[in-house]
Design an enzyme around this catalytic site. Structure first.
Site, PDB file in Angstrom:
ATOM      1  N   LYS A   1       0.714  -1.250   0.017  1.00  0.00           N
ATOM      2  CA  LYS A   1      -0.063  -0.006  -0.090  1.00  0.00           C
ATOM      3  C   LYS A   1       0.924   1.342   0.040  1.00  0.00           C
ATOM      4  O   LYS A   1       1.914   1.269   0.422  1.00  0.00           O
ATOM      5  CB  LYS A   1      -0.946   0.174   1.352  1.00  0.00           C
ATOM      6  CG  LYS A   1       0.035   0.017   2.465  1.00  0.00           C
ATOM      7  CD  LYS A   1      -0.992  -0.374   3.516  1.00  0.00           C
ATOM      8  CE  LYS A   1      -0.093  -0.453   5.032  1.00  0.00           C
ATOM      9  NZ  LYS A   1      -0.927  -0.932   6.059  1.00  0.00           N
TER      10      LYS A   1
ATOM     11  N   TYR B   1      17.029  29.533   8.776  1.00  0.00           N
ATOM     12  CA  TYR B   1      15.802  30.383   9.205  1.00  0.00           C
ATOM     13  C   TYR B   1      15.746  30.235  10.711  1.00  0.00           C
ATOM     14  O   TYR B   1      16.082  29.380  11.492  1.00  0.00           O
ATOM     15  CB  TYR B   1      14.594  29.760   8.659  1.00  0.00           C
ATOM     16  CG  TYR B   1      14.273  29.976   7.395  1.00  0.00           C
ATOM     17  CD1 TYR B   1      13.955  31.227   6.891  1.00  0.00           C
ATOM     18  CD2 TYR B   1      14.049  28.756   6.499  1.00  0.00           C
ATOM     19  CE1 TYR B   1      13.556  31.417   5.421  1.00  0.00           C
ATOM     20  CE2 TYR B   1      13.706  29.031   5.100  1.00  0.00           C
ATOM     21  CZ  TYR B   1      13.531  30.430   4.697  1.00  0.00           C
ATOM     22  OH  TYR B   1      13.173  30.702   3.252  1.00  0.00           O
TER      23      TYR B   1
HETATM   24  C1  LIG Z   1      -0.187  -2.016   6.852  1.00  0.00           C
HETATM   25  C2  LIG Z   1      -0.635  -3.126   7.286  1.00  0.00           C
HETATM   26  C3  LIG Z   1       0.139  -4.258   7.692  1.00  0.00           C
HETATM   27  C4  LIG Z   1       1.497  -4.321   7.875  1.00  0.00           C
HETATM   28  O1  LIG Z   1       1.890  -3.496   8.835  1.00  0.00           O
HETATM   29  P1  LIG Z   1       3.622  -3.313   9.155  1.00  0.00           P
HETATM   30  O2  LIG Z   1       3.607  -2.677  10.566  1.00  0.00           O
HETATM   31  O3  LIG Z   1       4.093  -2.431   8.189  1.00  0.00           O
HETATM   32  O4  LIG Z   1       4.356  -4.697   9.018  1.00  0.00           O
HETATM   33  C5  LIG Z   1      -0.520  -5.476   8.243  1.00  0.00           C
HETATM   34  N1  LIG Z   1      -1.824  -5.658   8.197  1.00  0.00           N
HETATM   35  C6  LIG Z   1      -2.496  -4.456   7.786  1.00  0.00           C
HETATM   36  C7  LIG Z   1      -4.026  -4.853   7.921  1.00  0.00           C
HETATM   37  C8  LIG Z   1      -2.083  -3.499   7.447  1.00  0.00           C
HETATM   38  O5  LIG Z   1      -2.962  -2.472   6.982  1.00  0.00           O
END
Ligand SMILES: *Cc1c(COP(=O)(O)O)cnc(C)c1O
Length: 348
Positions: free
Chosen positions: A33, A244
């Site tokens: 994702k 800055y």
């Molecule tokens: C993003 C996600 C993961 C992965 O989590 P990590 O901490 O990056 O390993 C697993 N399960 C779901 C439902 C997620 O949305």
């Protein structure tokens, strides 16, 4: 002369092999994702050798489908019959996490694989136990619907000692859904909670070589190396300030490198004075505030030239976990926040 994110194919493949080592009996869902946690889908192909790939939104499924014929899981699921048609057309599996999604599935006339997500105590997405029973009977009435897996998600897996982990696991086991494949483990649980591996594990951050815990994991190899060139060098006298707000003052005469990266590229604006930057294999320190296009780095102790490249993260000597700690955030946010101005390439 600008910022580059180089993605290492061999590091991605290696990190996937570490998942297999930890959970040899489970199938692997590569979490890709948010454009493969900011690494860009088309540069994350070594992760496509997992059993199934998961993304959050339909728009992400569309992009991913152009790159692979592998099974894809849509984490947010569908919110209309149109969504359902599109999901079927894209041949993706869907998560049902809210009972309002059931009505769209009622008269589903094509085969589809469904994952049912149960809330075991995180109080984010997922059905209650009662809703689960209701959904199971409803979905099993439709012969086009195949229940592929019962899943849940941990709230505190990054703190292995947290009581919530065993509580959620116990709740999950008491659902009595063992007749179906089951899935709970994210990266942290893959590494620290063997009893949560079940039939499918869902690694995300560890695939990209980043530890889900506060400490660095040397078994994992960083997949993204972010670098930017030195655009200018400045001699600064003791007592002069840089950047800055004049928040950093030289305590002795030194040289400052002006590096071509800033928060407009995704380098965190909250990085503190002293945040390490790797230049010519030596850790130097951030001097003054991060601006949109530039940062300033004290290079007084090294020999640096205009055009030399500074590594911001993703090297054995400087991991994104360290930058996250210096900027009060987590590696996940830094990786997914690298902006479109940065050039993405395959690491040589
Ligand atoms: C993003 C996600 C993961 C992965 O989590 P990590 O901490 O990056 O390993 C697993 N399960 C779901 C439902 C997620 O949305």
């Amino acid at each position: 002369m600008h910022a580059v994110a180089a993605i290492s194919q061999s590091a991605l493949a290696h990190n996937l092999s570490i998942v297999r080592k930890y959970a040899p009996q489970a199938k692997i869902v590569s979490m890709v994702k948010a454009n493969a946690y900011g690494h860009h889908l088309e540069l994350a192909k070594p992760l496509f050798t997992a059993d199934i790939l998961a993304v959050s939104e339909l728009s992400e499924v569309q992009k991913l489908r152009e790159l692979t014929q592998k099974p894809i899981l849509l984490l947010s699921g569908i919110f209309s019959e149109n969504d359902l048609h599109e999901a079927i057309q894209l041949n993706c599996q869907i998560v049902v996490h809210d009972i309002t999604q059931l009505e769209h599935l009622n008269n589903c006339k094509s085969p589809i694989k469904v994952w049912i997500k149960v809330d075991t105590g995180m109080y984010r997405l997922g059905l209650s136990n009662v809703q689960l029973q209701q959904s199971l009977s409803q979905l099993q009435n439709n012969s086009n619907i195949h229940i592929e897996c019962i899943m849940s998600h941990f709230a505190c897996a990054d703190e292995p000692e947290h009581i919530k982990n065993t509580q959620q696991l116990k709740y999950f086991n008491q659902l009595n859904t063992q007749e179906f494949p089951q899935s709970m483990a994210n990266s942290a649980a893959i590494l620290s909670l063997r009893e949560s591996h079940f039939d499918f594990v869902r690694p995300g951050i560890m695939l990209y070589g980043v530890s889900p815990f506060a400490s660095i994991n040397q078994q994992l190899l960083p997949a993204m190396e972010l670098s930017a060139p030195i655009l200018s060098l400045k001699s600064v006298k003791a007592g002069e300030s840089v950047g800055y707000g004049a928040t950093w003052q030289a305590n002795k005469d030194t040289t400052i490198a002006i590096v071509g990266i800033g928060y407009g590229d995704g380098y965190p604006r909250h990085a503190k004075n002293g945040t390490p930057v790797l230049i010519n294999n030596t850790l130097c320190s951030l001097a003054g505030r991060v601006s949109m296009d530039l940062i300033c780095v004290d290079v007084g102790k090294i020999n640096a030239q205009v055009g030399d490249r500074a590594i911001l993260w993703g090297n054995d000597k400087l991991r994104v976990e360290t930058i996250a700690a210096y900027s009060d955030t987590i590696g996940y946010e830094l990786l997914t926040g690298v902006s479109a101005r940065v050039t993405f390439t395959q690491h040589a």
